[in-house]
Design a protein around this motif. Sequence first.
Motif, PDB file in Angstrom:
ATOM      1  N   ALA A  58       0.845  -1.199   0.000  1.00  0.00           N
ATOM      2  CA  ALA A  58       0.000   0.000   0.000  1.00  0.00           C
ATOM      3  C   ALA A  58       0.878   1.245   0.000  1.00  0.00           C
ATOM      4  O   ALA A  58       1.910   1.299   0.668  1.00  0.00           O
ATOM      5  N   ILE A  59       0.452   2.254  -0.741  1.00  0.00           N
ATOM      6  CA  ILE A  59       1.173   3.524  -0.792  1.00  0.00           C
ATOM      7  C   ILE A  59       0.335   4.565  -0.064  1.00  0.00           C
ATOM      8  O   ILE A  59      -0.877   4.648  -0.263  1.00  0.00           O
ATOM      9  N   ASP A  78       5.932  12.574   3.739  1.00  0.00           N
ATOM     10  CA  ASP A  78       6.603  11.379   3.239  1.00  0.00           C
ATOM     11  C   ASP A  78       5.563  10.565   2.481  1.00  0.00           C
ATOM     12  O   ASP A  78       4.460  10.356   2.983  1.00  0.00           O
ATOM     13  N   ILE A  79       5.913  10.127   1.285  1.00  0.00           N
ATOM     14  CA  ILE A  79       5.069   9.177   0.566  1.00  0.00           C
ATOM     15  C   ILE A  79       5.811   7.853   0.636  1.00  0.00           C
ATOM     16  O   ILE A  79       6.983   7.750   0.254  1.00  0.00           O
ATOM     17  N   VAL A  80       5.124   6.856   1.186  1.00  0.00           N
ATOM     18  CA  VAL A  80       5.762   5.604   1.587  1.00  0.00           C
ATOM     19  C   VAL A  80       4.994   4.411   1.020  1.00  0.00           C
ATOM     20  O   VAL A  80       3.768   4.424   0.955  1.00  0.00           O
ATOM     21  N   ARG A  81       5.753   3.395   0.621  1.00  0.00           N
ATOM     22  CA  ARG A  81       5.141   2.108   0.259  1.00  0.00           C
ATOM     23  C   ARG A  81       5.359   1.178   1.440  1.00  0.00           C
ATOM     24  O   ARG A  81       6.489   0.982   1.892  1.00  0.00           O
ATOM     25  N   ALA A  88      13.389  -5.114   2.416  1.00  0.00           N
ATOM     26  CA  ALA A  88      14.225  -4.038   2.946  1.00  0.00           C
ATOM     27  C   ALA A  88      13.354  -2.804   3.162  1.00  0.00           C
ATOM     28  O   ALA A  88      12.388  -2.582   2.435  1.00  0.00           O
ATOM     29  N   PHE A  89      13.688  -2.013   4.182  1.00  0.00           N
ATOM     30  CA  PHE A  89      12.929  -0.795   4.448  1.00  0.00           C
ATOM     31  C   PHE A  89      13.825   0.242   5.087  1.00  0.00           C
ATOM     32  O   PHE A  89      14.913  -0.057   5.559  1.00  0.00           O
ATOM     33  N   THR A  90      13.332   1.479   5.085  1.00  0.00           N
ATOM     34  CA  THR A  90      14.000   2.586   5.743  1.00  0.00           C
ATOM     35  C   THR A  90      13.154   2.970   6.944  1.00  0.00           C
ATOM     36  O   THR A  90      11.926   3.033   6.835  1.00  0.00           O
ATOM     37  N   THR A  91      13.797   3.217   8.074  1.00  0.00           N
ATOM     38  CA  THR A  91      13.035   3.619   9.253  1.00  0.00           C
ATOM     39  C   THR A  91      12.541   5.045   9.083  1.00  0.00           C
ATOM     40  O   THR A  91      13.152   5.856   8.381  1.00  0.00           O
ATOM     41  N   GLY A  99       9.393   1.778   5.913  1.00  0.00           N
ATOM     42  CA  GLY A  99       8.823   1.553   4.591  1.00  0.00           C
ATOM     43  C   GLY A  99       9.808   1.894   3.488  1.00  0.00           C
ATOM     44  O   GLY A  99      10.941   2.295   3.727  1.00  0.00           O
ATOM     45  N   ASP A 100       9.329   1.735   2.273  1.00  0.00           N
ATOM     46  CA  ASP A 100      10.068   2.118   1.076  1.00  0.00           C
ATOM     47  C   ASP A 100       9.682   3.571   0.820  1.00  0.00           C
ATOM     48  O   ASP A 100       8.560   3.851   0.387  1.00  0.00           O
TER      49      ASP A 100
END
Length: 168
Positions: A58-59, A78-81, A88-91, A99-100
């Motif tokens: 989900a975005i 922030d727009i996040v997937r 892998a993800f970023t905090t 999320g991405d």
Amino acid sequence: MNVPPSPMRHRQPSDDDMTCVELTWIEKRIEHWIRFGRVAADEIVDRRRRIVRFRPGAIFAFVRWAANDYGTVSSRIDIVRAVGAGEAFTTLPFVRPGGDILLKIEGWPKVSQVLAAIDATEAAGVDPCDAAPDHWRHVANRIAAGQAPRLYTLERHHAWLKRREIEG
């Protein structure tokens, strides 16, 4: 102003593989909200906080704004997937596990440009959470370069849907 500790601070990753976002609303002080995205679950913590969950893939757009007695202290979008198990993800603050990140913009003038791009996407008849992830990366890069992003048109959206179908 005495705000109780975050209910997500000691929370373990969810068993349902969903991404959790803590939203806070203290009028004219701290305002965190979701601008777009399909919320899968919504948990009210107290009258000022709630936790929303997004399914993997989900975005969503997460807006954070804070002020003090002298005006705006910070504004960010922030727009996040949302990621699935093992990805892998970023905090990101207030987002568990993370999320991405497709777009990360700070400062009200730039945040308002992103909000205008979201409005333009909706005006084209496309739900922003269905738009191509590359479009949000494009918006971030153009704004960072001091240029206006290209509009997301229905034609671009149809091309994205065909590409996704082929890659799928």
